[in-house]
Design a protein around this motif. Structure first.
Motif, mmCIF file in Angstrom:
data_model
loop_
_atom_site.group_PDB
_atom_site.id
_atom_site.type_symbol
_atom_site.label_atom_id
_atom_site.label_comp_id
_atom_site.label_asym_id
_atom_site.label_seq_id
_atom_site.Cartn_x
_atom_site.Cartn_y
_atom_site.Cartn_z
ATOM 1 N N TYR A 33 -7.541 -6.576 15.858
ATOM 2 C CA TYR A 33 -8.790 -7.034 16.462
ATOM 3 C C TYR A 33 -9.176 -8.438 16.013
ATOM 4 N N GLY A 34 -8.320 -9.061 15.195
ATOM 5 C CA GLY A 34 -8.605 -10.408 14.710
ATOM 6 C C GLY A 34 -9.435 -10.458 13.448
ATOM 7 N N ASN A 35 -9.777 -9.291 12.894
ATOM 8 C CA ASN A 35 -10.548 -9.259 11.641
ATOM 9 C C ASN A 35 -9.649 -9.682 10.492
ATOM 10 N N GLU A 36 -10.097 -10.657 9.727
ATOM 11 C CA GLU A 36 -9.283 -11.147 8.620
ATOM 12 C C GLU A 36 -9.572 -10.379 7.341
ATOM 13 N N GLU A 37 -8.530 -10.292 6.514
ATOM 14 C CA GLU A 37 -8.586 -9.578 5.235
ATOM 15 C C GLU A 37 -7.752 -10.366 4.236
ATOM 16 N N GLU A 38 -8.234 -10.451 2.996
ATOM 17 C CA GLU A 38 -7.449 -11.076 1.944
ATOM 18 C C GLU A 38 -6.583 -10.026 1.268
ATOM 19 N N VAL A 39 -5.375 -10.440 0.895
ATOM 20 C CA VAL A 39 -4.410 -9.560 0.236
ATOM 21 C C VAL A 39 -3.872 -10.295 -0.985
ATOM 22 N N ILE A 40 -3.656 -9.549 -2.080
ATOM 23 C CA ILE A 40 -3.030 -10.148 -3.259
ATOM 24 C C ILE A 40 -1.696 -9.469 -3.529
ATOM 25 N N LEU A 41 -0.731 -10.305 -3.888
ATOM 26 C CA LEU A 41 0.541 -9.810 -4.401
ATOM 27 C C LEU A 41 0.425 -9.804 -5.909
ATOM 28 N N LEU A 42 0.818 -8.705 -6.527
ATOM 29 C CA LEU A 42 0.766 -8.576 -7.982
ATOM 30 C C LEU A 42 2.127 -8.141 -8.508
ATOM 31 N N PRO A 43 2.503 -8.637 -9.696
ATOM 32 C CA PRO A 43 3.780 -8.225 -10.277
ATOM 33 C C PRO A 43 3.776 -6.740 -10.619
ATOM 34 N N CYS A 44 4.901 -6.088 -10.350
ATOM 35 C CA CYS A 44 5.082 -4.676 -10.665
ATOM 36 C C CYS A 44 6.505 -4.499 -11.143
ATOM 37 N N GLU A 45 6.659 -4.285 -12.443
ATOM 38 C CA GLU A 45 7.985 -4.169 -13.042
ATOM 39 C C GLU A 45 8.854 -5.329 -12.589
ATOM 40 N N GLU A 46 9.963 -5.086 -11.889
ATOM 41 C CA GLU A 46 10.857 -6.173 -11.460
ATOM 42 C C GLU A 46 10.555 -6.663 -10.049
ATOM 43 N N SER A 47 9.544 -6.101 -9.385
ATOM 44 C CA SER A 47 9.233 -6.462 -8.011
ATOM 45 C C SER A 47 7.766 -6.847 -7.893
ATOM 46 N N VAL A 48 7.174 -6.612 -6.722
ATOM 47 C CA VAL A 48 5.761 -6.904 -6.493
ATOM 48 C C VAL A 48 5.152 -5.818 -5.614
ATOM 49 N N GLU A 49 3.840 -5.733 -5.634
ATOM 50 C CA GLU A 49 3.088 -4.849 -4.742
ATOM 51 C C GLU A 49 1.979 -5.670 -4.083
ATOM 52 N N ALA A 50 1.525 -5.236 -2.902
ATOM 53 C CA ALA A 50 0.451 -5.918 -2.181
ATOM 54 C C ALA A 50 -0.742 -4.984 -2.039
ATOM 55 N N TRP A 51 -1.918 -5.529 -2.324
ATOM 56 C CA TRP A 51 -3.161 -4.758 -2.259
ATOM 57 C C TRP A 51 -4.228 -5.585 -1.566
ATOM 58 N N VAL A 52 -5.109 -4.924 -0.823
ATOM 59 C CA VAL A 52 -6.277 -5.620 -0.283
ATOM 60 C C VAL A 52 -7.046 -6.170 -1.480
ATOM 61 N N ASN A 53 -7.499 -7.395 -1.376
ATOM 62 C CA ASN A 53 -8.102 -8.133 -2.484
ATOM 63 C C ASN A 53 -9.554 -7.720 -2.737
ATOM 64 N N THR A 54 -9.788 -6.427 -2.871
ATOM 65 C CA THR A 54 -11.150 -5.928 -3.049
ATOM 66 C C THR A 54 -11.170 -4.709 -3.951
ATOM 67 N N CYS A 55 -12.063 -4.722 -4.925
ATOM 68 C CA CYS A 55 -12.295 -3.542 -5.749
ATOM 69 C C CYS A 55 -12.991 -2.492 -4.873
ATOM 70 N N PRO A 56 -12.465 -1.280 -4.802
ATOM 71 C CA PRO A 56 -13.075 -0.267 -3.935
ATOM 72 C C PRO A 56 -14.428 0.236 -4.432
ATOM 73 N N HIS A 57 -14.795 -0.092 -5.662
ATOM 74 C CA HIS A 57 -16.058 0.379 -6.207
ATOM 75 C C HIS A 57 -17.248 -0.360 -5.610
ATOM 76 N N GLU A 58 -17.239 -1.684 -5.685
ATOM 77 C CA GLU A 58 -18.360 -2.459 -5.130
ATOM 78 C C GLU A 58 -17.889 -3.659 -4.327
ATOM 79 N N PHE A 59 -16.681 -3.587 -3.805
ATOM 80 C CA PHE A 59 -16.139 -4.587 -2.901
ATOM 81 C C PHE A 59 -16.171 -6.005 -3.469
ATOM 82 N N GLN A 60 -15.835 -6.128 -4.738
ATOM 83 C CA GLN A 60 -15.694 -7.426 -5.390
ATOM 84 C C GLN A 60 -14.270 -7.922 -5.196
ATOM 85 N N ARG A 61 -14.109 -9.213 -4.954
ATOM 86 C CA ARG A 61 -12.773 -9.803 -4.815
ATOM 87 C C ARG A 61 -12.148 -9.951 -6.200
ATOM 88 N N PHE A 62 -10.900 -9.548 -6.339
ATOM 89 C CA PHE A 62 -10.165 -9.735 -7.592
ATOM 90 C C PHE A 62 -9.810 -11.204 -7.779
#
Length: 136
Positions: free
Chosen positions: A26-55
């Motif tokens: 729908y064109g809604n934008e979202e920020e995503v962060i890549l974070l290191p995980c062991e030898e690879s990486v993982e991607a997460w929406v850039n928001t704390c689910p508790h109070e929607f704070q950006r990491f």
């Protein structure tokens, strides 16, 4: 949707986080962060689910011992599982975004999102917004 090349695993591990912007159908934008995980990486929406704070607010995410830290309450989320077992966000999990990694290169591989650009939602390379014709 086509896979989009993002960065390398090495870059994410060196910088500790890597921020980019996606859009849904729908064109809604979202920020995503890549974070290191062991030898690879993982991607997460850039928001704390508790109070929607950006990491990551454009300067990198706060990290400690394989966990990303919420800047508001200090709750810590495992970078590999997205789970939080401490603080006010205990019992919540980050929203994941699909990735593929080929030969050290990281790709967005999530049918719900299309890559927009590196950086946060407000970070664009559109140049100055001034319409002034003055020069110094």
């Amino acid at each position: 949707m086509a896979r989009a090349e993002l960065t390398t695993v090495e870059t994410v591990h060196d910088e500790r986080s890597w921020l980019f912007t996606v859009a849904d159908d729908y064109g809604n934008e979202e920020e995503v962060i890549l974070l290191p995980c062991e030898e690879s990486v993982e991607a997460w929406v850039n928001t704390c689910p508790h109070e929607f704070q950006r990491f990551d607010r454009g300067m990198g995410a706060a990290m400690r011992d394989g966990q990303v830290i919420c800047p508001k309450h200090g709750s810590m989320f495992d970078t590999c599982s997205g789970d939080c077992d401490n603080g006010e966000a205990a019992g919540t999990t980050l929203v994941d975004v699909g990735l593929a990694v080929d030969d050290g290169t990281v790709y967005l591989d999530d049918e719900d999102y299309v890559f927009r650009h590196e950086g946060g939602i407000d970070d664009t390379d559109d140049g100055p917004s001034s319409t002034s014709h003055l020069s110094f």
